[in-house]
Design a protein around this motif. Structure first.
Motif, PDB file in Angstrom:
ATOM      1  N   ALA A   3      14.962  -1.574 100.553  1.00 57.00           N
ATOM      2  CA  ALA A   3      13.950  -2.494 101.095  1.00 57.00           C
ATOM      3  C   ALA A   3      12.573  -1.888 101.326  1.00 57.00           C
ATOM      4  CB  ALA A   3      14.466  -3.140 102.381  1.00 57.00           C
ATOM      5  N   THR A   4      12.195  -0.904 100.519  1.00 61.82           N
ATOM      6  CA  THR A   4      10.830  -0.387 100.620  1.00 61.82           C
ATOM      7  C   THR A   4      10.218  -0.367  99.215  1.00 61.82           C
ATOM      8  OG1 THR A   4      11.408   1.944 100.326  1.00 61.82           O
ATOM      9  CG2 THR A   4      11.487   1.086 102.580  1.00 61.82           C
ATOM     10  N   SER A   5       8.933  -0.104  99.136  1.00 63.69           N
ATOM     11  CA  SER A   5       8.203  -0.303  97.870  1.00 63.69           C
ATOM     12  C   SER A   5       8.359   0.836  96.860  1.00 63.69           C
ATOM     13  CB  SER A   5       6.715  -0.465  98.179  1.00 63.69           C
ATOM     14  OG  SER A   5       6.184   0.785  98.603  1.00 63.69           O
ATOM     15  N   ARG A   6       8.705   2.021  97.327  1.00 63.52           N
ATOM     16  CA  ARG A   6       8.763   3.231  96.473  1.00 63.52           C
ATOM     17  C   ARG A   6       7.408   3.524  95.814  1.00 63.52           C
ATOM     18  NH1 ARG A   6      14.007   5.832  94.574  1.00 63.52           N
ATOM     19  NH2 ARG A   6      15.541   4.982  95.984  1.00 63.52           N
ATOM     20  N   LEU A   7       6.353   3.203  96.524  1.00 66.03           N
ATOM     21  CA  LEU A   7       5.017   3.449  95.969  1.00 66.03           C
ATOM     22  C   LEU A   7       4.509   4.870  96.224  1.00 66.03           C
ATOM     23  CD1 LEU A   7       3.213   0.085  96.786  1.00 66.03           C
ATOM     24  CD2 LEU A   7       3.387   1.136  94.519  1.00 66.03           C
TER      25      LEU A   7
HETATM   26  C1  LIG Z   1      10.050  14.408 107.678  1.00 69.96           C
HETATM   27  C2  LIG Z   1       9.286  13.436 106.797  1.00 69.96           C
HETATM   28  C3  LIG Z   1       8.602  13.900 105.678  1.00 69.96           C
HETATM   29  C4  LIG Z   1       7.874  13.024 104.869  1.00 69.96           C
HETATM   30  N1  LIG Z   1       7.233  13.516 103.753  1.00 69.96           N
HETATM   31  C5  LIG Z   1       6.493  12.680 102.985  1.00 69.96           C
HETATM   32  C6  LIG Z   1       5.815  13.165 101.825  1.00 69.96           C
HETATM   33  O1  LIG Z   1       5.854  14.344 101.479  1.00 69.96           O
HETATM   34  N2  LIG Z   1       5.113  12.257 101.071  1.00 69.96           N
HETATM   35  C7  LIG Z   1       5.019  10.934 101.425  1.00 69.96           C
HETATM   36  O2  LIG Z   1       4.369  10.170 100.701  1.00 69.96           O
HETATM   37  N3  LIG Z   1       5.629  10.464 102.527  1.00 69.96           N
HETATM   38  C8  LIG Z   1       6.366  11.294 103.315  1.00 69.96           C
HETATM   39  N4  LIG Z   1       7.008  10.785 104.421  1.00 69.96           N
HETATM   40  C9  LIG Z   1       6.729   9.399 104.857  1.00 69.96           C
HETATM   41  C10 LIG Z   1       7.673   8.316 104.326  1.00 69.96           C
HETATM   42  O3  LIG Z   1       9.022   8.702 104.462  1.00 69.96           O
HETATM   43  C11 LIG Z   1       7.409   7.970 102.863  1.00 69.96           C
HETATM   44  O4  LIG Z   1       6.041   7.751 102.646  1.00 69.96           O
HETATM   45  C12 LIG Z   1       8.177   6.694 102.476  1.00 69.96           C
HETATM   46  O5  LIG Z   1       9.558   6.852 102.700  1.00 69.96           O
HETATM   47  C13 LIG Z   1       7.929   6.400 101.000  1.00 69.96           C
HETATM   48  O6  LIG Z   1       8.690   5.293 100.592  1.00 69.96           O
HETATM   49  P1  LIG Z   1       8.012   3.932 100.152  1.00 69.96           P
HETATM   50  O7  LIG Z   1       6.865   4.194  99.237  1.00 69.96           O
HETATM   51  O8  LIG Z   1       9.117   3.070  99.643  1.00 69.96           O
HETATM   52  O9  LIG Z   1       7.475   3.418 101.558  1.00 69.96           O
HETATM   53  P2  LIG Z   1       7.032   1.945 102.085  1.00 69.96           P
HETATM   54  O10 LIG Z   1       7.799   1.692 103.338  1.00 69.96           O
HETATM   55  O11 LIG Z   1       7.099   0.935 101.016  1.00 69.96           O
HETATM   56  O12 LIG Z   1       5.523   2.194 102.578  1.00 69.96           O
HETATM   57  C14 LIG Z   1       4.401   2.009 101.714  1.00 69.96           C
HETATM   58  C15 LIG Z   1       3.562   3.278 101.703  1.00 69.96           C
HETATM   59  O13 LIG Z   1       3.103   3.575 103.018  1.00 69.96           O
HETATM   60  C16 LIG Z   1       3.032   5.001 103.182  1.00 69.96           C
HETATM   61  N5  LIG Z   1       3.910   5.421 104.299  1.00 69.96           N
HETATM   62  C17 LIG Z   1       5.041   4.823 104.741  1.00 69.96           C
HETATM   63  N6  LIG Z   1       5.548   5.480 105.797  1.00 69.96           N
HETATM   64  C18 LIG Z   1       4.727   6.528 106.016  1.00 69.96           C
HETATM   65  C19 LIG Z   1       4.712   7.585 106.976  1.00 69.96           C
HETATM   66  N7  LIG Z   1       5.649   7.701 107.937  1.00 69.96           N
HETATM   67  N8  LIG Z   1       3.734   8.501 106.907  1.00 69.96           N
HETATM   68  C20 LIG Z   1       2.761   8.425 105.956  1.00 69.96           C
HETATM   69  N9  LIG Z   1       2.714   7.439 105.028  1.00 69.96           N
HETATM   70  C21 LIG Z   1       3.685   6.511 105.056  1.00 69.96           C
HETATM   71  C22 LIG Z   1       3.494   5.632 101.887  1.00 69.96           C
HETATM   72  O14 LIG Z   1       2.366   5.971 101.101  1.00 69.96           O
HETATM   73  C23 LIG Z   1       4.301   4.518 101.241  1.00 69.96           C
HETATM   74  O15 LIG Z   1       4.343   4.597  99.830  1.00 69.96           O
HETATM   75  C24 LIG Z   1       7.793  11.658 105.224  1.00 69.96           C
HETATM   76  C25 LIG Z   1       8.479  11.177 106.344  1.00 69.96           C
HETATM   77  C26 LIG Z   1       9.231  12.064 107.114  1.00 69.96           C
HETATM   78  C27 LIG Z   1       9.956  11.518 108.330  1.00 69.96           C
END
Ligand SMILES: Cc1cc2nc3c(=O)[nH]c(=O)nc-3n(C[C@H](O)[C@H](O)[C@H](O)COP(=O)(O)OP(=O)(O)OC[C@H]3O[C@@H](n4cnc5c(N)ncnc54)[C@H](O)[C@@H]3O)c2cc1C
Length: 229
Positions: A3-7
């Motif tokens: 359920a997240t975007s993987r962007l």
């Molecule tokens: C210990 C730890 C280490 C992490 N290391 C990284 C990393 O190296 N690179 C990274 O991109 N993210 C990191 N994250 C943040 C987060 O886990 C990922 O950005 C997120 O899981 C990416 O999945 P998504 O694109 O499906 O997120 P979605 O939930 O779809 O969110 C959209 C975008 O929002 C941003 N985002 C979301 N959550 C966070 C957050 N907590 N902090 C900063 N940006 C966020 C990301 O760019 C993400 O692509 C980390 C989190 C933790 C707890």
């Protein structure tokens, strides 16, 4: 659920900008505030490292420079168990094995695994930050450092109280049974709710490397020692 975007990898490598995401999502309508807030967290992390370029290697809160992190052969053994997904905590191990196999981990599992390394194993957050840096497909200096420092309580944005996540509570709360069965094949035949903390460990799956209560006590004492400095 995923359920997240993987962007995140695409944002990291500049294949899409946060502004493009912002406008596309906002114009699409619907309940998008939480998602846009996540994108905002990424910009916040970029801003933090602009102001503190060494954020990935230095505690933002100086008292933590005196933290009694574990080191030596026992700590190295536990660190290896964490990296390899052999801590005996199924939700942590599923996440760490998924990370190794695919370069990916859901945000909730990243939080649980990071907290486990720092609080349960009392190992310096920088070792975990480095491992994530080496293994994540979305490894990003700002987001990685800011989230590790937040988990460790060492960051500019950290709470003053010690927050110790309980992996055995988080696992049923987020209904992680199927996720564990997928990534920890030794436990594929274990059903809910036993899967979260199996009383019998099939296929050589290890017992917990430390009991939750003992780990919690050790972490609280280490943090109390910090306050005394
Ligand atoms: C210990 C730890 C280490 C992490 N290391 C990284 C990393 O190296 N690179 C990274 O991109 N993210 C990191 N994250 C943040 C987060 O886990 C990922 O950005 C997120 O899981 C990416 O999945 P998504 O694109 O499906 O997120 P979605 O939930 O779809 O969110 C959209 C975008 O929002 C941003 N985002 C979301 N959550 C966070 C957050 N907590 N902090 C900063 N940006 C966020 C990301 O760019 C993400 O692509 C980390 C989190 C933790 C707890």
């Amino acid at each position: 659920m995923e359920a997240t975007s993987r962007l995140s990898p695409h944002l990291h490598f500049g294949e899409i900008s946060p502004a493009a995401i912002w406008h596309a999502v906002r114009d699409a309508g619907g309940s998008v505030d939480t998602f846009l807030g996540e994108v905002g967290w990424r910009d916040y992390a970029q801003n933090v490292i602009l102001q503190f370029p060494d954020y990935g290697g230095r505690n933002a809160r100086a008292p933590f420079d005196h933290m009694a992190w574990r080191s030596g052969p026992d700590a190295d053994r536990d660190f290896r168990a964490w990296c390899q997904g052999r801590t005996g905590y199924p939700i942590v191990d599923a996440g760490m094995r998924e990370l190794w196999a695919s370069g990916w981990m859901h945000n909730r599992v990243r939080m649980i695994a990071a907290s486990f390394l720092i609080k349960h194993l009392l190992i310096d957050w920088r070792r975990g930050e480095q491992w994530f840096w080496d293994t994540l497909v979305d490894a990003d200096y700002g987001s990685n450092a800011v989230n590790w420092q937040w988990s460790a309580g060492t960051g500019v944005d950290s709470n003053m109280f010690v927050r110790i996540m309980a992996p055995l509570t988080q696992s049923p709360k987020f209904d992680a049974g199927d996720y564990i069965r997928r990534w920890v094949p030794e436990l594929a035949g274990v059903s809910d709710p036993l899967i979260h903390d199996p009383p019998v460990r099939p296929g050589g799956y290890p017992s917990p490397i430390i009991a939750h209560a003992a780990a919690r006590q050790r972490a609280l004492e280490a943090h109390a020692g910090l306050k005394a400095i």
